[in-house]
Design an enzyme around this catalytic site. Structure first.
Site, mmCIF file in Angstrom:
data_model
loop_
_atom_site.group_PDB
_atom_site.id
_atom_site.type_symbol
_atom_site.label_atom_id
_atom_site.label_comp_id
_atom_site.label_asym_id
_atom_site.label_seq_id
_atom_site.Cartn_x
_atom_site.Cartn_y
_atom_site.Cartn_z
ATOM 1 N N THR B 1 48.076 -0.773 -61.789
ATOM 2 C CA THR B 1 46.634 -0.760 -61.521
ATOM 3 C C THR B 1 46.098 0.663 -61.578
ATOM 4 O O THR B 1 46.718 1.578 -61.054
ATOM 5 C CB THR B 1 46.349 -1.336 -60.125
ATOM 6 N N ASP B 32 45.412 -7.393 -57.423
ATOM 7 C CA ASP B 32 45.923 -6.018 -57.708
ATOM 8 C C ASP B 32 44.918 -5.083 -58.349
ATOM 9 O O ASP B 32 45.263 -4.376 -59.290
ATOM 10 C CB ASP B 32 47.151 -6.038 -58.582
ATOM 11 N N GLY B 53 48.000 -2.015 -55.405
ATOM 12 C CA GLY B 53 49.108 -2.576 -54.636
ATOM 13 C C GLY B 53 49.149 -4.083 -54.730
ATOM 14 O O GLY B 53 48.697 -4.670 -55.716
#
Lengths: 173, 131
Positions: B1, B32, B53
Site C-alpha cells: 500500500t 489495506d 497495513g
C-alpha cells in the site's frame, strides 16, 4: 509562506534487513521520486491535493510497490485495486475498490472526488466511470510482475493469504 | 500500500492512499486501507492521515478518523493521537500510518518492524527510511 509538509509511505511490515541491497535501493529510489514529485508541486504553490496525487501516482507506476503496476494478485490471478483521496479544504472525497484494468486507481479516485453525486464506486461501475472520464485502461498483463506472481503461487501452495510484497518479508498492505 | 499526506502553502491538507491489497485474497475483498475514515482522511481543521497495513483492522477501529477526532475533540497532539491508535488500539504488526496536522506537525508511527516512508518539510528535511 506557510510551512510545507509532505509525507509518504510505501507499505509496512516485517521487513528483513537481510534482503538484498539492490532491492532496498530500488525501494528507496522509488520513495525519493515520489517525494520529489509532490515536493515540486508544493514548492511551486500547488495544492496539497495535487501533491498527494502526484506522489501516489509515482509509486503506482513503480513495480516495487503494491499499488498500480506491481499490485499483488487475487486468488484467481487478477489484480483488484483500491484507492482513496480526500481534500481537507472541501471535505470532498473519492474512493474506488475492486478496480481492475485502470492504470492509475488514484486518478480514478480523484475523478470520483470531483464527481459531486457519489463518493465511492466499485468494480465494473468504477471501470465504466474510468472509461467515461478518459483514464488510461490497460490489460491485466500490465500489472503483472514475476515477483508478485511467484508470491501468489507460494501463497496458494501454502493455502494462505500473504500481506503485500515478498511473502518472506511478511510485509503488509 | 502506498500513500501520501500534505500541507500546502495555503494551509490546506490532503490525503491519498492506493493499494493492491493482499496476495491470494478472495476476489471482492476490499481493504489495506483506502477507505475514507478508516485508512484515509483529511480535514483542514485537524489533520491528514494515510494508513498502511491489515485493512480489516483499520476498518474496525476507524483509525484515520479516530486520529482526527482525538485532535479535534480532545485536543491531543498529532503524535499522541496517532500513537494511541498504533500502540493501544491496533495489534502489534498491524501496520503504520502517516499524519500531518494543520500546523505542520507530523508523525509516522508503525507497529511492524519497518515501514517504507519519506518526509519532505520546507524547513530543510528530505529523507526516506525503512526501519
Amino acid at each position: 509562506m506557510n510551512k510545507l509538509v509532505l509525507l509518504i509511505h510505501g507499505g509496512a511490515g516485517n521487513i528483513k534487513k537481510s534482503d538484498s541491497e539492490e532491492k532496498f535501493k530500488r525501494h528507496l529510489k522509488g520513495l525519493k521520486a515520489s517525494l520529489e514529485a509532490g515536493r515540486k508541486i508544493l514548492e511551486e504553490g500547488g495544492t496539497a491535493l495535487d501533491a498527494v496525487i502526484a506522489s501516489v501516482k509515482v509509486m503506482e507506476d513503480d513495480p516495487s510497490f503494491n499499488a498500480g503496476k506491481g499490485s499483488v494478485f487475487t486468488h484467481n490471478e487478477k489484480n483488484e485495486m483500491d484507492a482513496a483521496v480526500m481534500d481537507g479544504k472541501t471535505l470532498n472525497n473519492g474512493a474506488v475498490s475492486g478496480v481492475s484494468n485502470v492504470k492509475n486507481p488514484i486518478l480514478l479516485a480523484k475523478k470520483v472526488l470531483e464527481y459531486k453525486d457519489h463518493s465511492f464506486l466499485a468494480n465494473e461501475g468504477a471501470l465504466e466511470f474510468a472509461k467515461e472520464n478518459g483514464l488510461d485502461i490497460v490489460d491485466n498483463e500490465y500489472f503483472k510482475t514475476e515477483v508478485r506472481y511467484n508470491q501468489l503461487l507460494k501463497a496458494r501452495g501454502e493455502k494462505k493469504i500473504a500481506l503485500d510484497h515478498d511473502i518472506d518479508e511478511e510485509k503488509y498492505g | 500500500t502506498v500513500g501520501a499526506v500534505a500541507l500546502d502553502s495555503h494551509g490546506n491538507l490532503a490525503a491519498a492512499t492506493s493499494t493492491g491489497g493482499i496476495t491470494n485474497k478472495r476476489y471482492g475483498r476490499v481493504g489495506d486501507t483506502p477507505i475514507i475514515g478508516s485508512g484515509t482522511y483529511a480535514d483542514n481543521e485537524t489533520c491528514a492521515v494515510s494508513c498502511t497495513g491489515i485493512g480489516e483492522q483499520f476498518i474496525k477501529f476507524n483509525v484515520a478518523y479516530d486520529i482526527a477526532a482525538r485532535i479535534k475533540y480532545k485536543g491531543e497532539s498529532v503524535e499522541k493521537a496517532s500513537l494511541e491508535n498504533i500502540e493501544n488500539r491496533l495489534n502489534k504488526d498491524d501496520g503504520g500510518l502517516i499524519v500531518v496536522d494543520k500546523y505542520g506537525n507530523y508523525s509516522l508511527p508503525f507497529n511492524s518492524n519497518g515501514m517504507y516512508r519519506g518526509i519532505y518539510c520546507s524547513d530543510g528535511v528530505f529523507d526516506v527510511k525503512v526501519w
